[in-house]
Each structure stands twice: as structure tokens, then as C-alpha cells.
Design an enzyme around this catalytic site. Structure first.
Site, PDB file in Angstrom:
ATOM      1  N   ASN A   9       0.867  -1.179   0.000  1.00  0.00           N
ATOM      2  CA  ASN A   9       0.000   0.000   0.000  1.00  0.00           C
ATOM      3  C   ASN A   9       0.908   1.236   0.000  1.00  0.00           C
ATOM      4  O   ASN A   9       1.465   1.597   1.028  1.00  0.00           O
ATOM      5  CB  ASN A   9      -0.885  -0.044   1.255  1.00  0.00           C
ATOM      6  CG  ASN A   9      -1.726   1.203   1.425  1.00  0.00           C
ATOM      7  OD1 ASN A   9      -1.789   2.047   0.532  1.00  0.00           O
ATOM      8  ND2 ASN A   9      -2.370   1.325   2.574  1.00  0.00           N
ATOM      9  N   LYS A  11       0.121   4.204  -0.322  1.00  0.00           N
ATOM     10  CA  LYS A  11      -0.572   5.364   0.280  1.00  0.00           C
ATOM     11  C   LYS A  11      -0.427   6.603  -0.615  1.00  0.00           C
ATOM     12  O   LYS A  11      -0.320   6.486  -1.820  1.00  0.00           O
ATOM     13  CB  LYS A  11      -0.062   5.593   1.707  1.00  0.00           C
ATOM     14  CG  LYS A  11      -0.247   4.347   2.572  1.00  0.00           C
ATOM     15  CD  LYS A  11      -0.145   4.614   4.047  1.00  0.00           C
ATOM     16  CE  LYS A  11      -0.365   3.303   4.813  1.00  0.00           C
ATOM     17  NZ  LYS A  11      -0.403   3.499   6.255  1.00  0.00           N
ATOM     18  N   HIS A  97      -9.898   1.119   4.878  1.00  0.00           N
ATOM     19  CA  HIS A  97      -8.655   1.386   5.607  1.00  0.00           C
ATOM     20  C   HIS A  97      -8.943   2.383   6.734  1.00  0.00           C
ATOM     21  O   HIS A  97      -9.731   3.309   6.564  1.00  0.00           O
ATOM     22  CB  HIS A  97      -7.604   1.951   4.644  1.00  0.00           C
ATOM     23  CG  HIS A  97      -6.232   1.934   5.231  1.00  0.00           C
ATOM     24  ND1 HIS A  97      -5.822   2.860   6.168  1.00  0.00           N
ATOM     25  CD2 HIS A  97      -5.187   1.090   5.055  1.00  0.00           C
ATOM     26  CE1 HIS A  97      -4.579   2.583   6.527  1.00  0.00           C
ATOM     27  NE2 HIS A  97      -4.165   1.516   5.876  1.00  0.00           N
ATOM     28  N   GLU A 146      -6.065  -4.890  10.511  1.00  0.00           N
ATOM     29  CA  GLU A 146      -5.088  -3.819  10.711  1.00  0.00           C
ATOM     30  C   GLU A 146      -5.425  -3.031  11.974  1.00  0.00           C
ATOM     31  O   GLU A 146      -6.178  -2.049  11.906  1.00  0.00           O
ATOM     32  CB  GLU A 146      -5.112  -2.866   9.508  1.00  0.00           C
ATOM     33  CG  GLU A 146      -4.653  -3.506   8.219  1.00  0.00           C
ATOM     34  CD  GLU A 146      -3.964  -2.490   7.334  1.00  0.00           C
ATOM     35  OE1 GLU A 146      -2.931  -2.832   6.757  1.00  0.00           O
ATOM     36  OE2 GLU A 146      -4.434  -1.343   7.234  1.00  0.00           O
ATOM     37  N   GLY A 152       1.806   2.230  10.936  1.00  0.00           N
ATOM     38  CA  GLY A 152       2.817   3.272  10.840  1.00  0.00           C
ATOM     39  C   GLY A 152       3.517   3.591  12.162  1.00  0.00           C
ATOM     40  O   GLY A 152       4.218   4.588  12.268  1.00  0.00           O
ATOM     41  N   SER A 182       2.828  -2.106  10.579  1.00  0.00           N
ATOM     42  CA  SER A 182       4.258  -2.172  10.907  1.00  0.00           C
ATOM     43  C   SER A 182       4.899  -3.507  10.542  1.00  0.00           C
ATOM     44  O   SER A 182       5.760  -4.016  11.273  1.00  0.00           O
ATOM     45  CB  SER A 182       4.484  -1.845  12.389  1.00  0.00           C
ATOM     46  OG  SER A 182       4.060  -0.520  12.663  1.00  0.00           O
ATOM     47  N   GLY A 203       2.528  -1.064   4.426  1.00  0.00           N
ATOM     48  CA  GLY A 203       2.564   0.353   4.078  1.00  0.00           C
ATOM     49  C   GLY A 203       4.000   0.832   3.959  1.00  0.00           C
ATOM     50  O   GLY A 203       4.668   0.646   2.943  1.00  0.00           O
ATOM     51  N   GLY A 204       4.493   1.438   5.043  1.00  0.00           N
ATOM     52  CA  GLY A 204       5.811   2.081   5.043  1.00  0.00           C
ATOM     53  C   GLY A 204       6.936   1.277   4.423  1.00  0.00           C
ATOM     54  O   GLY A 204       7.727   1.801   3.626  1.00  0.00           O
TER      55      GLY A 204
END
Ligand code: PGA
Length: 219
Positions: A9, A11, A97, A146, A152, A182, A203-204
Site C-alpha cells: 500500500n 498510500k 482502511h 489492521e 505506521g 508495521s 505500508g511504510g
């Protein structure tokens, strides 16, 4: 049956140039992810990048996802991107989300509408839930657990707790459950080796293509 879903993702990151660099780097190391054939790789870039990602991945087994979609069909809805438009490029769409719920006040009712439209156009919803009790609209098969505290934050849920929630979600219906929050290339397999978690939403750590490749390899 044992296929793992690995979803990136991206983002609201990356303009055209940065997206291009991500693609070049990811594709340069194709042999490292192409070999992981038991893993379904899905990348969710911003809408603006979907066409270039679509061209770059044509002929590969990487699938694309949108991060959102309009709850309306095409029409006079300024600023909205609808399912028919997304379908030109993507097979999947992330819905529910927690960032959409928090910053855009998307309610369960709105999210249910989005799922309905996605399914009508043949898009597979990746439906995010925040805990074992979050309502899941009918027709959803792929669910991402999630927990908000883990997104994050650098503080993922424990694999034991995430597995337990995945089990509880599976008891509610025939769902394939992913974990997100994470996830890193170092911890990914503590989740994917559990009994009930069938993949990850990242994500990150997907913003660097080489980290994302390591996640695919380590999952
Ligand atoms: P994170 O985000 O991996 O940066 O925690 C996951 C997500 O929000 O899907």
C-alpha cells in the site's frame, strides 16, 4: 490453497518520477520476486500512477490495486474515481482502511456501498478491519486485520494476538485474512507462519522496492 497475499500500500506517496524509480528498481530485481510463485503480489499505488504501473507490470504476474474508489457509478461527482475507471488498470481495491475511516469519515454504510460497486465491476475488495468485530459487508472474501495502534507506529501486533484475531474473523465467514501494521522484512514471517494469517498488507516498508522484495522473499 496455501498461497500468501503480499500487498504493498503505497498510500499518498510518490509522484510520477518517484513511481518510475520504484518500478525500475523493482523490475530490475525481477528474478528475486518472480521465483516466489506461491505468493500473490499486489501493488496499490495512487490513482495517478496506476497507468504507468499497469504498463510496467503487463506480462508479469503482479496485480494492481486501487487504494479507494467512489461509492457512486460514473456521473457528476467531481473529484471521484469510479470502479469502471479503476477496472481499466486494477484487479483489486482496498476498502475500509482506518485512514479512510478516520480522515474521510467513511462509515460502515458508505464502505458497504463501495464494496457493492467494487463487486459489480469485478474488482476484488481487500477489506480492512480494525478488530475481530468490525462489520464486514457481504461478498467480501479478502480481509486485512489492521489494528490502528500498529499502523505506521513501528509497533506491530504480536503474531499470537494477530493470529487469534485472524481465527476469530475466519469463524465469522469464509474469509482469507491478512495482517497489516508495521510489517517489515524482519518480522513478516512471524505473521505468515501462523496458522490463520494468509498474507500481509504493507505500508511504510513497501515504499522502498528493495525492502518490499525482501518482504516477498521472507514471507
Ligand atoms: P504500515 O501501514 O505498514 O506503514 O504500518 C500498513 C497499512 O496502513 O496498510
Amino acid at each position: 490453497m496455501n498461497k500468501l497475499f503480499i500487498v504493498a500500500n503505497l498510500k499518498s506517496y510518490k509522484n510520477e518520477d518517484e513511481g518510475e524509480k520504484w518500478l525500475v528498481e523493482f523490475i530490475k530485481h525481477k528474478e528475486n520476486w518472480e521465483a516466489e510463485s506461491e505468493k500473490e503480489i499486489i501493488v496499490a499505488p495512487s490513482f495517478t500512477l496506476l497507468p504507468s504501473f499497469f504498463s510496467a507490470f503487463s506480462g508479469t504476474r503482479v496485480k494492481l490495486s486501487a487504494q479507494n474508489l467512489s461509492r457512486f457509478e460514473e456521473g457528476a461527482y467531481t473529484g471521484e474515481v469510479n470502479a469502471k475507471q479503476i477496472k481499466d488498470f486494477a484487479t483489486h481495491v482496498i476498502i475500509g482502511h482506518s485512514e479512510r475511516r478516520k480522515y474521510f469519515h467513511e462509515s460502515d454504510e458508505v464502505l458497504g456501498k463501495k464494496v457493492e460497486i467494487a463487486l459489480k465491476y469485478g474488482l476484488v475488495p481487500v477489506y480492512c478491519v480494525q478488530d475481530a468485530k468490525t462489520p464486514i459487508p457481504g461478498g467480501v472474501e479478502l480481509v486485512a486485520y489492521e489494528p490502528v495502534f500498529a499502523i505506521g507506529s513501528g509497533h506491530p501486533d504480536s503474531p499470537e494476538s494477530a493470529d487469534k484475531v485472524a481465527k476469530q474473523i475466519m469463524e465469522r465467514g469464509r474469509y482469507t485474512v491478512l495482517y497489516g501494521g508495521s510489517v517489515t522484512f524482519e518480522n513478516v514471517n512471524t505473521f505468515t507462519k501462523t496458522s490463520h494469517i494468509k498474507g500481509v498488507l504493507v505500508g511504510g516498508e513497501s515504499l522502498d522496492p528493495l525492502d518490499f522484495i525482501k518482504i516477498i522473499q521472507n514471507a
